[in-house]
Design a protein around this motif. Structure first.
Motif, mmCIF file in Angstrom:
data_model
loop_
_atom_site.group_PDB
_atom_site.id
_atom_site.type_symbol
_atom_site.label_atom_id
_atom_site.label_comp_id
_atom_site.label_asym_id
_atom_site.label_seq_id
_atom_site.Cartn_x
_atom_site.Cartn_y
_atom_site.Cartn_z
ATOM 1 N N ALA A 111 -2.917 5.670 -3.573
ATOM 2 C CA ALA A 111 -4.091 6.541 -3.452
ATOM 3 C C ALA A 111 -4.101 7.666 -4.482
ATOM 4 C CB ALA A 111 -4.132 7.144 -2.048
ATOM 5 N N ARG A 112 -2.926 8.219 -4.764
ATOM 6 C CA ARG A 112 -2.878 9.374 -5.663
ATOM 7 C C ARG A 112 -2.925 8.936 -7.127
ATOM 8 N NH1 ARG A 112 1.451 11.265 -1.707
ATOM 9 N NH2 ARG A 112 0.837 13.339 -1.012
ATOM 10 N N GLY B 75 14.689 10.681 6.001
ATOM 11 C CA GLY B 75 14.288 11.094 4.663
ATOM 12 C C GLY B 75 14.267 9.968 3.641
ATOM 13 N N GLY C 19 9.341 17.890 -2.997
ATOM 14 C CA GLY C 19 9.529 16.925 -1.914
ATOM 15 C C GLY C 19 11.006 16.597 -1.754
ATOM 16 N N THR D 175 2.395 3.741 4.108
ATOM 17 C CA THR D 175 1.783 5.070 4.165
ATOM 18 C C THR D 175 2.295 5.840 5.380
ATOM 19 O OG1 THR D 175 -0.002 4.216 5.490
ATOM 20 C CG2 THR D 175 -0.340 4.177 3.142
ATOM 21 N N SER E 216 14.753 15.830 -1.943
ATOM 22 C CA SER E 216 15.708 16.142 -3.013
ATOM 23 C C SER E 216 17.162 16.001 -2.579
ATOM 24 C CB SER E 216 15.477 17.558 -3.540
ATOM 25 O OG SER E 216 15.725 18.493 -2.522
ATOM 26 N N TRP F 122 1.693 20.615 1.941
ATOM 27 C CA TRP F 122 1.959 19.196 2.238
ATOM 28 C C TRP F 122 1.111 18.688 3.400
ATOM 29 C CZ3 TRP F 122 4.207 15.778 -0.766
ATOM 30 C CH2 TRP F 122 5.130 16.198 -1.725
ATOM 31 N N GLY G 7 7.994 2.391 5.574
ATOM 32 C CA GLY G 7 7.868 3.848 5.426
ATOM 33 C C GLY G 7 8.982 4.520 6.204
ATOM 34 N N VAL H 25 0.858 -1.191 0.000
ATOM 35 C CA VAL H 25 0.000 0.000 0.000
ATOM 36 C C VAL H 25 0.892 1.238 0.000
ATOM 37 C CG1 VAL H 25 -1.867 1.238 1.172
ATOM 38 C CG2 VAL H 25 -1.781 -1.269 1.250
HETATM 39 C C1 LIG Z 1 8.836 19.157 1.376
HETATM 40 C C2 LIG Z 1 9.682 17.938 1.600
HETATM 41 C C3 LIG Z 1 11.062 18.034 1.530
HETATM 42 C C4 LIG Z 1 11.849 16.912 1.756
HETATM 43 N N1 LIG Z 1 13.204 17.017 1.627
HETATM 44 C C5 LIG Z 1 13.966 15.924 1.780
HETATM 45 C C6 LIG Z 1 15.348 15.961 1.464
HETATM 46 O O1 LIG Z 1 15.858 16.971 0.987
HETATM 47 N N2 LIG Z 1 16.090 14.837 1.675
HETATM 48 C C7 LIG Z 1 15.534 13.694 2.155
HETATM 49 O O2 LIG Z 1 16.250 12.719 2.346
HETATM 50 N N3 LIG Z 1 14.209 13.613 2.399
HETATM 51 C C8 LIG Z 1 13.415 14.685 2.210
HETATM 52 N N4 LIG Z 1 12.069 14.598 2.395
HETATM 53 C C9 LIG Z 1 11.506 13.352 2.947
HETATM 54 C C10 LIG Z 1 11.358 12.249 1.892
HETATM 55 O O3 LIG Z 1 10.752 12.782 0.736
HETATM 56 C C11 LIG Z 1 10.491 11.157 2.492
HETATM 57 O O4 LIG Z 1 11.089 10.694 3.690
HETATM 58 C C12 LIG Z 1 10.305 9.938 1.594
HETATM 59 O O5 LIG Z 1 9.977 10.308 0.282
HETATM 60 C C13 LIG Z 1 9.203 9.086 2.214
HETATM 61 O O6 LIG Z 1 8.947 7.956 1.412
HETATM 62 P P1 LIG Z 1 7.889 6.886 1.925
HETATM 63 O O7 LIG Z 1 7.755 5.883 0.860
HETATM 64 O O8 LIG Z 1 8.235 6.439 3.284
HETATM 65 O O9 LIG Z 1 6.511 7.694 2.104
HETATM 66 P P2 LIG Z 1 5.628 8.430 0.991
HETATM 67 O O10 LIG Z 1 6.488 9.015 -0.044
HETATM 68 O O11 LIG Z 1 4.705 9.331 1.721
HETATM 69 O O12 LIG Z 1 4.805 7.248 0.316
HETATM 70 C C14 LIG Z 1 3.609 6.749 0.863
HETATM 71 C C15 LIG Z 1 2.607 6.571 -0.259
HETATM 72 O O13 LIG Z 1 1.407 6.027 0.295
HETATM 73 C C16 LIG Z 1 0.308 6.608 -0.397
HETATM 74 N N5 LIG Z 1 -0.893 6.443 0.426
HETATM 75 C C17 LIG Z 1 -1.251 7.115 1.549
HETATM 76 N N6 LIG Z 1 -2.422 6.630 2.021
HETATM 77 C C18 LIG Z 1 -2.804 5.625 1.179
HETATM 78 C C19 LIG Z 1 -3.916 4.742 1.136
HETATM 79 N N7 LIG Z 1 -4.880 4.762 2.062
HETATM 80 N N8 LIG Z 1 -4.000 3.845 0.117
HETATM 81 C C20 LIG Z 1 -3.034 3.783 -0.847
HETATM 82 N N9 LIG Z 1 -1.945 4.607 -0.841
HETATM 83 C C21 LIG Z 1 -1.830 5.503 0.163
HETATM 84 C C22 LIG Z 1 0.736 8.055 -0.572
HETATM 85 O O14 LIG Z 1 -0.009 8.702 -1.574
HETATM 86 C C23 LIG Z 1 2.218 7.881 -0.935
HETATM 87 O O15 LIG Z 1 2.405 7.773 -2.326
HETATM 88 C C24 LIG Z 1 11.247 15.678 2.100
HETATM 89 C C25 LIG Z 1 9.861 15.581 2.134
HETATM 90 C C26 LIG Z 1 9.081 16.696 1.866
HETATM 91 C C27 LIG Z 1 7.581 16.553 1.845
#
Ligand SMILES: Cc1cc2nc3c(=O)[nH]c(=O)nc-3n(C[C@H](O)[C@H](O)[C@H](O)COP(=O)(O)OP(=O)(O)OC[C@H]3O[C@@H](n4cnc5c(N)ncnc54)[C@H](O)[C@@H]3O)c2cc1C
Length: 484
Positions: free
Chosen positions: A72-73, A462, A93, A295, A95, A417, A453, A47
């Motif tokens: 979801a998106r 990050g 996000g 998520t 980078s 965000w 996650g 998910v």
């Molecule tokens: C503004 C910003 C700046 C950042 N800068 C940095 C940086 O410079 N360096 C760095 O290392 N990190 C940075 N980060 C953090 C980094 O982007 C995140 O830690 C990383 O992308 C998280 O990945 P993830 O897969 O854990 O979560 P997510 O990317 O949040 O993935 C989770 C996914 O689950 C989906 N989802 C949610 N609910 C549901 C549901 N009910 N059903 C199905 N899908 C669902 C979401 O849409 C999403 O696509 C930044 C983040 C942001 C927002």
């Protein structure tokens, strides 16, 4: 996310990843009867198509599982988002890639995604009250009302410099019982250090690590600092993905056998010993033997589990919040008549928060990113988008010397965000008391329900945290008895 002041060196990186990035390279507790590639084709539902979900799917596919990601998106990437329609294609996000990001760097090589030195730069000036103050004037400026012993520290470096040195020896120390005595509020820490009210206000104005100092645990801030210390010790520059971090996500998606199914928000999970049924917002269902949630924590509040998960875990879903971030992307013409600001921009204690500037000579524009952090978002959260845009453009135009004409400012994008129901913010914010209460619970599996996650990573932060969590959850699924 990163304290740029600590990364001024811009040398070509020579660091190679630690040999991660494939399931064979993981140290997996496989059952003796099955070698990699010979496992039964159990169906795994992932998910979320963020970095953790996509990388977990890649590793599980490599291990022979039948994997389906539901997202979801209407796009993959989650908190990775390159704004391809904004001049300069900025990343809204994740980078900045630190030198400790061994998985990310190695995976980029595997995926043939090019990394380049980061173009992020330090703020040149500070706007405190209504005054524009040059970096080299700060220590002696009359608007600098910091306590005598802190006056030489510029506002952008106040947080990391005042914290000093992290007590942790390793990146994973922050959640160990030995350091439980550090699980108190950051505001208490800074007060005990003699930081005056003016200093506390500056610290809260652009704090990227908590919505307010009062609601940020020192355990977290020391963890941030330990990551920075380790990166500095490696003596390598910050990196970013050429063309934007979304290129990395696209390459990950291309390598998957089953592409993520988009626009499928899971709203209910019906689970029993060896079967899972996920029900989506549109009524469609997905069946599997195992489910991996990637998520963000607050997004889990929107999912009904039948039967319910342990109440201690469910209360964690409702209590743990993410960092508030509001970003505005603006541009204005590069013009000799305008005293345009070169790369760098401003650090402000007012509405605009942190203003990043990037000259785009080929487009004849300067791109400005206004980044408002934490509780500073509260004052403007209620404003409708159009009112907010007008308000911000007005405030912004005042900061550009020679910018008489507000009409020259072009508004490209507003990203809230923390108002996005699929992310709820930029990253997890652990309040005092929450790490000991919830961190381990968030990483545990419950029957055939697994959690990954970025917020579940032990060592990294990050982007790298997302990848670390994917490796951990893959190892757990492979070791599991549930899929025999
Ligand atoms: C503004 C910003 C700046 C950042 N800068 C940095 C940086 O410079 N360096 C760095 O290392 N990190 C940075 N980060 C953090 C980094 O982007 C995140 O830690 C990383 O992308 C998280 O990945 P993830 O897969 O854990 O979560 P997510 O990317 O949040 O993935 C989770 C996914 O689950 C989906 N989802 C949610 N609910 C549901 C549901 N009910 N059903 C199905 N899908 C669902 C979401 O849409 C999403 O696509 C930044 C983040 C942001 C927002």
């Amino acid at each position: 996310m990163w304290d740029l002041a600590r990364f001024r060196k811009r040398t070509r990186r020579s660091f190679l990843g630690a040999g991660l990035g494939s399931v064979a390279a993981l140290s997996l507790p496989l059952r003796k009867t099955h070698a990699v590639g010979e496992l039964p084709r159990a169906k795994v539902l992932v998910v979320g198509a963020g970095l953790s979900g996509m990388y977990a799917a890649r590793l599980l596919e490599q291990a022979g599982y039948d994997v389906q990601i539901v997202e979801a998106r209407v796009r993959a990437g989650g908190r990775v988002l390159t704004l391809d329609d904004v001049p300069g294609r900025p990343d809204a996000g994740g980078s900045q890639i630190g030198p400790t990001y061994a998985r990310f760097i190695h995976l980029a090589e595997q995926l043939d995604v090019e990394l380049t030195n980061s173009t992020a730069s330090l703020p040149l000036d500070f706007i405190v009250g209504d005054e524009i103050i040059k970096r080299n004037e700060w220590a002696t400026h009359t608007s600098n009302q910091l306590a005598e012993q802190h006056r030489s520290i510029t506002p952008d470096r106040l947080l990391t410099q005042l914290i000093g040195k992290s007590p942790y020896a390793t990146l994973a120390d922050w959640h160990k019982a030995d350091f439980a005595n550090l699980d108190f509020s950051a505001v208490q820490f800074f007060k005990e250090l003699g930081v005056n009210e003016f200093g506390l206000r500056l610290l809260d104005a652009n704090n990227a690590y908590g919505n307010s100092l009062a609601r940020t645990s020192m355990l977290t801030l020391y963890h941030v600092l330990r990551n920075i210390e380790q990166a500095i010790a490696m003596g390598q520059p910050l990196l970013q993905v050429r063309g934007g971090t979304s290129r990395f996500v696209e390459a990950l998606a291309t390598g998957l056998n089953n592409k993520p199914v988009l626009n499928k928000a899971v709203r209910k999970l019906i689970h029993s010993a060896n079967s899972i049924q996920a029900v989506c917002r549109d009524g469609s269902t997905f069946e599997a033997n195992v489910v991996v949630f990637t998520t963000p924590v607050p997004a889990l509040r929107q999912i009904e589990f039948e039967p319910n998960l342990p109440s201690a875990l469910v209360s964690g879903f409702s209590e743990v919040n993410y960092h508030k971030v509001l970003q505005c992307y603006l541009s204005y013409p590069l013009s000799p008549s305008m005293d345009s600001i070169p790369n760098g921009g401003y650090w402000t204690d007012g509405l605009l928060g942190r203003v990043f500037q990037k000259a785009l000579p080929s487009e004849g524009k300067t791109l400005s990113t206004i980044w408002i952090n934490g509780d500073s978002c509260d004052a403007i959260d209620q404003l409708p988008d159009e009112d907010l845009k007008r308000h911000i453009i007005g405030e912004f135009a005042k900061t550009i010397p020679g910018m008489a004409d507000m009409d020259k400012v072009e508004f490209h994008r507003l990203v809230r965000w923390h108002k996005d129901s699929d992310s709820h913010g930029s990253w997890v914010v652990w309040q005092p008391g929450q790490i000991r209460k919830y961190f381990d619970a968030f990483r545990q599996s419950y029957g055939n329900i697994y959690f990954a996650g970025a917020h579940t990573a032990l060592s990294n932060r990050g982007l790298e945290a997302a990848l670390e969590s994917a490796e951990r959850v893959t190892a757990e699924v492979l070791a599991s008895q549930a899929i025999q």
